[in-house]
Design an enzyme around this catalytic site. Structure first.
Site, PDB file in Angstrom:
ATOM      1  N   HIS A 107     -19.054  -4.556 -16.173  1.00 34.93           N
ATOM      2  CA  HIS A 107     -19.371  -4.707 -14.758  1.00 34.93           C
ATOM      3  C   HIS A 107     -20.480  -3.721 -14.396  1.00 34.93           C
ATOM      4  O   HIS A 107     -20.423  -2.569 -14.777  1.00 34.93           O
ATOM      5  CB  HIS A 107     -18.098  -4.398 -13.972  1.00 34.93           C
ATOM      6  CG  HIS A 107     -18.208  -4.704 -12.519  1.00 34.93           C
ATOM      7  ND1 HIS A 107     -18.958  -5.735 -12.022  1.00 34.93           N
ATOM      8  CD2 HIS A 107     -17.623  -4.124 -11.448  1.00 34.93           C
ATOM      9  CE1 HIS A 107     -18.825  -5.763 -10.702  1.00 34.93           C
ATOM     10  NE2 HIS A 107     -18.029  -4.802 -10.336  1.00 34.93           N
ATOM     11  N   ASP A 154       0.863  -1.187   0.000  1.00 39.39           N
ATOM     12  CA  ASP A 154       0.000   0.000   0.000  1.00 39.39           C
ATOM     13  C   ASP A 154       0.893   1.228   0.000  1.00 39.39           C
ATOM     14  O   ASP A 154       2.081   1.152   0.308  1.00 39.39           O
ATOM     15  CB  ASP A 154      -0.915   0.020   1.233  1.00 39.39           C
ATOM     16  CG  ASP A 154      -2.168   0.862   1.029  1.00 39.39           C
ATOM     17  OD1 ASP A 154      -3.245   0.289   0.759  1.00 39.39           O
ATOM     18  OD2 ASP A 154      -2.065   2.113   1.114  1.00 39.39           O
TER      19      ASP A 154
HETATM   20  N1  APR Z   1      -0.432   2.747  -4.230  1.00 40.98           N
HETATM   21  C1  APR Z   1      -0.785   1.764  -3.385  1.00 40.98           C
HETATM   22  N2  APR Z   1      -1.943   1.766  -2.705  1.00 40.98           N
HETATM   23  C2  APR Z   1      -2.777   2.802  -2.904  1.00 40.98           C
HETATM   24  C3  APR Z   1      -2.472   3.856  -3.783  1.00 40.98           C
HETATM   25  C4  APR Z   1      -1.235   3.796  -4.478  1.00 40.98           C
HETATM   26  N3  APR Z   1      -0.877   4.749  -5.334  1.00 40.98           N
HETATM   27  N4  APR Z   1      -3.512   4.725  -3.772  1.00 40.98           N
HETATM   28  C5  APR Z   1      -4.424   4.237  -2.920  1.00 40.98           C
HETATM   29  N5  APR Z   1      -3.992   3.072  -2.385  1.00 40.98           N
HETATM   30  C6  APR Z   1      -4.623   2.225  -1.381  1.00 40.98           C
HETATM   31  C7  APR Z   1      -5.289   3.017  -0.255  1.00 40.98           C
HETATM   32  O1  APR Z   1      -4.316   3.501   0.663  1.00 40.98           O
HETATM   33  C8  APR Z   1      -6.220   1.979   0.340  1.00 40.98           C
HETATM   34  O2  APR Z   1      -5.616   1.293   1.421  1.00 40.98           O
HETATM   35  O3  APR Z   1      -5.698   1.482  -1.937  1.00 40.98           O
HETATM   36  C9  APR Z   1      -6.485   1.018  -0.834  1.00 40.98           C
HETATM   37  C10 APR Z   1      -7.946   0.992  -1.264  1.00 40.98           C
HETATM   38  O4  APR Z   1      -8.671   0.439  -0.228  1.00 40.98           O
HETATM   39  P1  APR Z   1     -10.168   0.877   0.175  1.00 40.98           P
HETATM   40  O5  APR Z   1     -10.274   2.362   0.116  1.00 40.98           O
HETATM   41  O6  APR Z   1     -10.517   0.140   1.419  1.00 40.98           O
HETATM   42  O7  APR Z   1     -11.037   0.355  -1.055  1.00 40.98           O
HETATM   43  P2  APR Z   1     -11.615  -1.136  -1.244  1.00 40.98           P
HETATM   44  O8  APR Z   1     -12.953  -1.235  -0.628  1.00 40.98           O
HETATM   45  O9  APR Z   1     -10.573  -2.115  -0.875  1.00 40.98           O
HETATM   46  O10 APR Z   1     -11.843  -1.150  -2.827  1.00 40.98           O
HETATM   47  C11 APR Z   1     -10.746  -1.132  -3.717  1.00 40.98           C
HETATM   48  O11 APR Z   1     -11.829  -2.392  -5.427  1.00 40.98           O
HETATM   49  O12 APR Z   1     -13.982  -3.203  -5.692  1.00 40.98           O
HETATM   50  C12 APR Z   1     -13.094  -2.175  -6.007  1.00 40.98           C
HETATM   51  O13 APR Z   1     -14.523  -0.253  -6.326  1.00 40.98           O
HETATM   52  C13 APR Z   1     -13.547  -0.825  -5.493  1.00 40.98           C
HETATM   53  O14 APR Z   1     -11.969   0.442  -6.766  1.00 40.98           O
HETATM   54  C14 APR Z   1     -12.252  -0.073  -5.486  1.00 40.98           C
HETATM   55  C15 APR Z   1     -11.218  -1.153  -5.147  1.00 40.98           C
END
Ligand code: APR
Length: 312
Positions: A179, A37
């Site tokens: 989707h 992350d």
């Molecule tokens: N590099 C790495 N991680 C990142 C970056 C990046 N540049 N930008 C954002 N993130 C991380 C965030 O810090 C966060 O921990 O991506 C993660 C996304 O997690 P959530 O906000 O909990 O989203 P989530 O519910 O897991 O969904 C992720 O999957 O189903 C799809 O629509 C949904 O696009 C979304 C994705």
């Protein structure tokens, strides 16, 4: 004797979907997992917590959390869940632009150190993000796959099973297309114990279940209020991961880059594919009725429109 490294799956994004995917992969003992992350401490903390559950649950694969792509080197599969959710006031174009930057960046970094990996894209808008991942990685079409159809059909299956009060195990569902809103369920190929649901449910009831499936993501969002679905999305990713790692050659609906199949060229669209060790081993083509054809074309058109909104 030199130790042969275990298979490694990298999961990018340690949020709800990413962390749950990591958990389900290690609990099934499929592979070591590297959770990545951008937020410092988040993947490390979740990986440590999951590693500490190992003695209790009894899995012996390893999980590590990191902010450094060097740790992901030589992964067999890269699962991309990083992104931001759509926020109030944010247009669809803003979301596409932001997530395209995020997905493009992480895929470039991960693909550079795992040039033979297979990428599974989860970040929404899914079909558009698949294009970004293919462009950023330079990987061939067999090795860039979107997770959508498994989830959409799982939702449809769960509603059919509920309706008929039968085990979900005996329910198969067939969906095509993009989707969400433009998903194209095919009731005549959706079966309960081999019997098409068109023999078991009225057309009106089927249409209601189809509608609920199309809005399956939104239904969960409306209940959760602060996020979107993650258990079923993670389980769907793991089904794909397992088919690839074990070379099971499961026939699963996935977003695949079409190169003439179904009359579509140069677009990711949900179609049944054979998933094996090399990624997409084959796209399975079926003939469509005129109505199904029209719905599929509409769905492909919606994907094309999304892709046109991608930043250059
Ligand atoms: N590099 C790495 N991680 C990142 C970056 C990046 N540049 N930008 C954002 N993130 C991380 C965030 O810090 C966060 O921990 O991506 C993660 C996304 O997690 P959530 O906000 O909990 O989203 P989530 O519910 O897991 O969904 C992720 O999957 O189903 C799809 O629509 C949904 O696009 C979304 C994705």
């Amino acid at each position: 004797m030199a130790r042969v490294p275990r298979r490694k799956v990298t999961v990018i994004g340690a949020g709800n979907v990413g962390a749950t995917t990591a958990q389900q992969i290690i609990e099934t003992g499929l592979a070591d997992v590297v959770l990545v992350d951008i937020v410092e401490g988040l993947p490390q903390g979740k990986a440590l917590d999951l590693a500490e559950a190992a003695p209790v649950i009894g899995y012996d694969v390893r999980i590590v959390g990191t902010n450094d792509y060097a740790d992901t080197a030589d992964s067999k599969i890269i699962v991309v869940t990083s992104g931001i959710p759509r926020k109030p006031g944010m247009s669809r174009d803003d979301l596409i632009a932001t997530n395209a930057t995020i997905v493009g960046g992480v895929v470039k970094a991960a693909a550079a150190v795992s040039p033979d990996a297979i990428i599974i894209v989860v970040t929404n808008p899914l079909d558009a993000m698949c294009h970004v991942a293919m462009r950023a990685s330079g990987f061939p079409k067999e090795r860039v796959i979107g997770m959508a159809g498994v989830l959409d059909s799982a939702r449809f299956r769960s509603f059919i099973a509920d309706e008929l009060e039968v085990s979900v195990r005996d329910v198969r569902a067939f969906v095509l297309g993009g989707h969400g809103d433009t998903m194209v369920p095919l009731p005549r190929y959706s079966t309960v114990g081999g019997v098409p649901i068109t023999e078991l449910l009225s057309p009106e009831r089927i249409e209601q279940l189809v509608d609920r499936t199309r809005n399956g993501g939104a239904e969960v969002v409306a209940l959760l209020k602060t996020g979107s679905a993650f258990y079923a999305p993670a389980a769907s990713v793991v089904e794909m991961v397992e088919s690839i790692l074990r070379d099971r050659r499961r026939v699963l609906p996935c977003a695949a880059y079409l190169d003439g199949e179904y009359g579509v060229r140069g677009l990711f669209c949900g179609v049944p594919v054979v998933l094996g060790n090399g990624g997409i081993e084959r796209v399975i083509e079926i003939s469509l009725t005129p109505d199904e054809r029209a719905a599929f074309d509409k769905s492909a058109e919606a994907v094309r429109e999304l892709v046109e909104h991608l930043p250059a």
